[in-house]
Scaffold this active site. Structure first.
Site, PDB file in Angstrom:
ATOM      1  N   GLU A 159      -3.130  -1.611  12.031  1.00 23.49           N
ATOM      2  CA  GLU A 159      -3.421  -0.623  13.072  1.00 23.49           C
ATOM      3  C   GLU A 159      -3.225  -1.176  14.484  1.00 23.49           C
ATOM      4  O   GLU A 159      -4.001  -0.892  15.393  1.00 23.49           O
ATOM      5  CB  GLU A 159      -4.834  -0.062  12.887  1.00 23.49           C
ATOM      6  CG  GLU A 159      -5.019   0.650  11.555  1.00 23.49           C
ATOM      7  CD  GLU A 159      -6.330   1.426  11.446  1.00 23.49           C
ATOM      8  OE1 GLU A 159      -7.114   1.419  12.418  1.00 23.49           O
ATOM      9  OE2 GLU A 159      -6.562   2.032  10.381  1.00 23.49           O
ATOM     10  N   GLU A 267      -5.644   1.894   2.582  1.00 23.15           N
ATOM     11  CA  GLU A 267      -7.049   2.303   2.516  1.00 23.15           C
ATOM     12  C   GLU A 267      -7.066   3.792   2.178  1.00 23.15           C
ATOM     13  O   GLU A 267      -6.252   4.549   2.701  1.00 23.15           O
ATOM     14  CB  GLU A 267      -7.785   2.112   3.857  1.00 23.15           C
ATOM     15  CG  GLU A 267      -7.922   0.686   4.338  1.00 23.15           C
ATOM     16  CD  GLU A 267      -8.576   0.608   5.724  1.00 23.15           C
ATOM     17  OE1 GLU A 267      -9.005   1.664   6.263  1.00 23.15           O
ATOM     18  OE2 GLU A 267      -8.641  -0.504   6.279  1.00 23.15           O
TER      19      GLU A 267
END
Length: 474
Positions: A159, A267
């Site tokens: 990220e 995830e």
């Protein structure tokens, strides 16, 4: 002293079984020996959470073999074949944990970064954080894990792009780190280990991030700066009323339909409402989503964010949560063998050539002139680190979990143990043992270390072993 039957079986348990390393073939993860597709069926694993990472403590998620034995046994019964570990200390010894996961057919995807300053690319200051010292840390992680056959891959970043502003300056630094890692691996590892990126599910920049990272600079499909795979942290499927369409999974399948690299959920598992029912598992491993290569449930241990499958109690025991039971129920319905048993396609799509046209937004930083490797880091790539910690598969001396684990009804699970797999195979829901985490009133006993192991050993091998024992006794 005469060796007992169970001691003999303990020696057998220590035999260094190994999974087949995973390689890339087009848009698939592939078993390097069988050439079969490998679906990621896994969980994110960071006991203590990000805040628990303390390199001065002598502890990280893969440094305590006893804890890993417990967790590997529980993961094996879920049918998992992969863990993602976010923060590791490259100076610690991870041999016991890595070897335990290896014996039960569980791969490891390891992040090379950490939440500490200087140990990751700072999304607010990419140029200032891309240093030789930082790269030294990432190379040390490679050294620590390159020797394990079940090291499946490395995440070069997580990220680093998480909104439109960070999509402007940050993309070239992701590719630069991937380039440096892959050059180091090529020079200092006996096998190629894939390197990729884990992206935030920010739809304004998601497609451009994937397109930017999978393209080949100058049209060179050997370009080492491109991602080998693309992970997505996705929490769009929430609750048992969600559907393939309402969760936007249909849009993701459409987005990645032309991918030339594996794409999977790094995830997943929205926890609102809670407990989770995990009905997205059927979609993720179903016929509508064969474009993707599976996913990793967030996360194994209960932390402050309330995503856990098990709770580690203050007294060192552990308790299964309802989420564990629900995930196990969903996994037991899968037939991933159909997805994994087919040979990967021999015809691989060429990656698109990098150009400003590969991204759709003018705000995205589609700059393919990458920052140069810092001079000190280039020396490390050329010559290697000095006396790094280098992991290796070791004997696993015990299969039986020594600490108490309790099912969701409060009953203690008896006979919890790992079951070493034979034949270099990865774990699957079809390989999973009898559930000890069942929500039924009487948890079924797990396979014992002796029984489970003996059932997987050829008779001639047992005879040979006991012949050796007789010689030792005499």
């Amino acid at each position: 002293m005469m060796l007992s039957y169970f001691t003999a079986l303990g020696l057998l348990a220590g035999a260094a079984l190994a999974v087949n390393p995973v390689v890339m073939k087009g848009a698939d993860f592939v078993d390097s020996t069988t050439n079969n597709r490998v679906m990621v069926i896994g969980v994110d694993y960071q006991p203590g959470g990000q805040s628990g990472y303390d390199p001065g403590s002598g502890v990280d998620p893969l440094s305590n073999g006893t804890v890993c034995l417990r967790d590997a046994a529980l993961m094996q019964d879920l049918g998992l074949n992969t863990i993602r570990v976010y923060n590791v200390d490259p100076d610690l010894n991870h041999d016991q944990c890595a070897s335990i996961f290896n014996e039960v057919g569980i791969y490891m995807i390891v992040d090379v970064n950490s939440p500490l300053g200087g140990e990751s690319i700072d999304r607010s200051n990419p140029s200032g954080s891309y240093t030789a010292s930082y790269l030294n840390r990432t190379f040390a992680v490679v050294e620590a894990f390159k020797g394990y056959p079940n090291t499946m891959a490395f995440f070069a970043g997580n990220e680093i792009i998480n909104d439109v502003p960070t999509s402007k300056a940050n993309p070239p630094y992701i590719r630069a780190v991937q380039r440096d890692l892959k050059n180091y691996i090529a020079k200092h590892s006996s096998r190629s280990i894939p390197v990729g990126y884990s992206a935030a599910d920010v739809r304004e920049v998601l497609q451009d991030t994937w397109a930017y990272l999978q393209c080949a600079i100058d049209g060179n499909d050997k370009d080492v700066s491109r991602s080998d795979f693309f992970g997505l942290n996705s929490y769009s499927w929430c609750g048992d009323q969600a559907t393939f369409q309402s969760a936007g999974y249909d849009a993701l399948v459409s987005m990645f339909s032309a991918t030339t690299i594996p794409v999977f959920f790094s995830e997943y598992g929205c926890n609102t409402p809670s407990p989770r029912v995990f009905n997205e598992v059927q979609a993720l491993y179903g016929p509508q989503m064969t474009t993707l290569s599976g996913g990793l449930v967030y996360e194994f241990t209960q932390e402050t964010s309330n995503f856990g499958l098990i709770n580690v109690n203050d007294n060192g025991t552990a308790s299964l949560l309802v989420d564990y039971d629900n995930l196990q129920s969903q996994m037991s319905k899968l037939n991933v063998t159909l997805l994994q048993s087919s040979n990967a396609s021999q015809t691989q799509a060429q990656p698109p050539a990098c150009s400003s046209g590969v991204v759709s937004s003018s705000q995205f930083g589609a700059n393919f002139t990458l920052p140069s490797t810092p001079s000190g880091a280039q020396d490390l790539i050329n010559n290697g680190l000095s006396n790094p910690q280098q992991g290796k598969v070791v004997q696993v001396s015990s299969t039986q979990v020594p600490m108490s684990v309790y099912a969701t009804n409060g009953s203690q699970i008896e006979g919890l143990a790992i079951k070493p797999l034979q034949g270099n195979q990865a774990n699957t829901p079809n390989q999973a043992g009898t559930s000890g985490g069942s929500a039924s009133n009487t948890p079924a006993p797990k396979h014992s270390g002796a029984t489970g192991l003996a059932s997987h050993m050829p008779g001639v091998f047992l005879v040979g072993l006991f012949s050796c024992i007789i010689v030792l006794v005499l």
